[in-house]
Design an enzyme around this catalytic site. Sequence first.
Site, PDB file in Angstrom:
ATOM      1  CB  CYS B 113     -49.458  -1.480  22.433  1.00  0.00           C
ATOM      2  SG  CYS B 113     -47.931  -1.575  21.476  1.00  0.00           S
ATOM      3  CG  HIS B 114     -47.768   2.898  20.544  1.00  0.00           C
ATOM      4  ND1 HIS B 114     -47.311   1.687  20.113  1.00  0.00           N
ATOM      5  CD2 HIS B 114     -46.691   3.733  20.519  1.00  0.00           C
ATOM      6  CE1 HIS B 114     -46.012   1.777  19.825  1.00  0.00           C
ATOM      7  NE2 HIS B 114     -45.606   2.993  20.063  1.00  0.00           N
TER       8      HIS B 114
END
Lengths: 181, 181
Positions: B113-114
């Site tokens: 994800c991030h």
Amino acid sequence: MSSRLKGKRIAILADNEGVEEIELKGPLQALKDAGASVEVLAPEEGEVQAFNHLDKGSRFTVDRKVTDASVDDYAALVLPGGVANPDNLRTDPEAVGFVREFFDNGKTVGAICHAPWTLIEAGVIDGRTLTSWPSLRTDIENAGGTWVDQEVHIENDLITSRKPDDLEIFCHEVVEAVAAD
Amino acid sequence: MSSRLKGKRIAILADNEGVEEIELKGPLQALKDAGASVEVLAPEEGEVQAFNHLDKGSRFTVDRKVTDASVDDYAALVLPGGVANPDNLRTDPEAVGFVREFFDNGKTVGAICHAPWTLIEAGVIDGRTLTSWPSLRTDIENAGGTWVDQEVHIENDLITSRKPDDLEIFCHEVVEAVAAD
């Protein structure tokens, strides 16, 4: 309330979720107090859910969808921060294109905190000097920008600040830049 | 519960605030189910406040401060996402140095994800191919990486995925990589 910015319309662009409340409310109030007409733009109609850091805060009415807005109608653009706000906004090509057009037209842009991620996405950072929330430093430098640690940095039509604590001078400089246009 | 990873210790590193709950809980459970010993590391002692998107979720006990942890003690590192988590973590030089050391030692790193923002900060992206939450694409490319849109991408010791929906295959590949070490 003054009338220095009478007749000027300013856009504040935020995602529908995640904007830092004080970074939307502060410029909105300062620009209205200076006599400007201010519109809150977002990718979707309805409301913007603001946050105080990671806690949900107030909701603001969206005055216009970004796809229904024309850069020609605004004297300047303000981009507030809040970590999730530009992280969302930068994935919306129409919002990013809208931001880029302000630069293409040499109009005043104020960006604070995490907002410069959207500027990175718009491809307008290369060769510019700016400040931001410190976590963005590397991303800004990798995009070809020069990062400085200042309350406010003004380079031509771009006004940047780091965080909520810098809002007073940030708002002052945005008002001055629009007044001088 | 299997014993495939018996005797292996894995670090999950998150900031004390902002991690995406399922991206911490999923790998934690999958690695424990495979027999590994798993520690949650963070910059500060106490707890990690997880989030479900932008809503506060569970709290997890921090097993060890990152400054009290040695890369030598771990077979692999998992970096969960959540927009605020790596945005905070990347501003902590000791956390970033800890991440870099896994790469220097050729150990397995899983990032979802991030999380790759922390990899950008560690300076380990240049020349690598990876995936992430799509908002990071430009930052990854500006850091010299090649971004791909895949459920999971494996390049040598780096395993990356895009989002919570990819967790099943992400966790599977992390377990397989540690088992093969």
